[in-house]
Design a protein around this motif. Structure first.
Motif, short mmCIF file in Angstrom:
data_model
loop_
_atom_site.label_atom_id
_atom_site.label_comp_id
_atom_site.label_asym_id
_atom_site.label_seq_id
_atom_site.Cartn_x
_atom_site.Cartn_y
_atom_site.Cartn_z
N ARG A 75 0.86 -1.18 0.00
CA ARG A 75 0.00 0.00 0.00
C ARG A 75 0.90 1.24 0.00
O ARG A 75 1.78 1.38 0.85
N HIS A 76 0.69 2.12 -0.96
CA HIS A 76 1.51 3.32 -1.11
C HIS A 76 0.71 4.32 -1.93
O HIS A 76 -0.05 3.91 -2.83
N PRO A 77 0.85 5.62 -1.67
CA PRO A 77 0.09 6.61 -2.46
C PRO A 77 0.38 6.57 -3.96
O PRO A 77 -0.44 7.04 -4.75
N GLY A 78 1.53 6.00 -4.34
CA GLY A 78 1.86 5.91 -5.76
C GLY A 78 1.44 4.60 -6.40
O GLY A 78 1.80 4.33 -7.54
N VAL A 79 0.68 3.78 -5.66
CA VAL A 79 0.26 2.47 -6.15
C VAL A 79 -1.26 2.43 -6.26
O VAL A 79 -1.97 2.90 -5.36
#
Length: 278
Positions: free
Chosen positions: A88-92
């Motif tokens: 989970r990551h803001p760029g994913v």
């Protein structure tokens, strides 16, 4: 001697940057930490030089998660890829790394970080009030960024850069075109490295300045990813001449090399031998 150069300022392994720029770099790094950015400690700026307003630099984002690259399409020397991940990551999004999302979040945090710095007063006595953010697209669609000193009239960018990406389980440095990631294939990468080393050796001999060579090659390669040693040398010389005083001998060499290139009689190995660089 036709291809003679002044006394060297350093070695090819130790590129130099200005003291002001080093101070500004550290301020920016600290500001990303202070605002608790998701990018804190994950980037470094390559080839920064405060005096070269047209310089396009590369900012390497060391992403903190592993990826699985999938080939999407290969067009001669360029391999486009989708990068999958299970974090989970803001760029994913939906299990894929999205370069446009990363650029968006980096832009937001860059603006926050610069706003938190306020005015920078360097040891040199120079003052900088930093603003920055997205500044259009590169020719391949990759997002460009700028950081400018707003405290002067008619400010020019201190930094003009694009993002490239590294991941802990992959030795590749990826570029992006706004939608997908891309890289040069292995043969192309090796060719670029070989041609760059040859051009760098000759440019260093001619200019005697590591910083100028380093900046010139980065500037050329940010515009043209596929150059042979002759083209790199010519374009690099043009860049060095633009930002140099007393460069009459370099202009002479540039014109001679252009004449040789136009007559299709340039042998780079012979040029290196002529300079005693083989």
């Amino acid at each position: 001697m036709l291809l003679g150069g002044p006394k060297a300022e350093g070695s090819l392994d130790t590129p130099m940057i200005s003291n002001d720029m080093e101070e500004i770099n550290q301020k920016i790094y600290k500001a990303f930490h202070d605002i608790n950015s998701i990018f804190q400690g994950q980037f470094r700026i390559l080839g920064a030089d405060i005096h070269h307003s047209d310089q396009k630099q590369l900012l390497v984002l060391a992403m903190p998660f592993k990826i699985t690259p999938n080939n999407v399409v290969q067009d001669e020397e360029i391999v486009s890829r989708d990068l999958k991940t299970d974090v989970r990551h803001p760029g994913v999004r939906s299990g894929y790394v999205i370069p446009g999302l990363i650029a968006f979040h980096f832009d937001v945090d860059l603006k926050r970080a610069l706003a938190s710095i306020g005015q920078v007063i360097c040891a040199s006595g120079k003052k900088y009030t930093l603003i920055g953010g997205m500044s259009g697209k590169n020719t391949d669609g990759g997002q460009m960024f700028e950081i400018t000193n707003s405290g002067v009239k008619d400010p020019h960018p201190l930094y003009k850069f694009r993002l490239i990406y590294s991941f802990p389980n992959d030795p590749t440095h990826y570029f992006d075109n706004g939608c997908k990631f891309w890289q040069l294939n292995q043969n192309a990468q090796e060719k670029v490295q070989t041609e760059t080393r040859k051009a760098g050796k000759l440019l260093f001999h001619l200019s005697g300045s590591i910083r100028k060579v380093y900046d010139a090659l980065l500037a050329v390669m940010s515009k043209k990813s596929h150059c042979d040693a002759i083209e790199l040398t010519l374009e690099g010389l043009k860049h060095i001449i633009t930002f140099s005083d007393n460069c009459g001998h370099l202009s002479f060499v540039y014109n001679k090399l252009m004449d040789l290139k136009q007559s299709d009689s340039v042998d780079f190995a012979e040029l290196l031998a002529l300079c005693g660089l083989n």
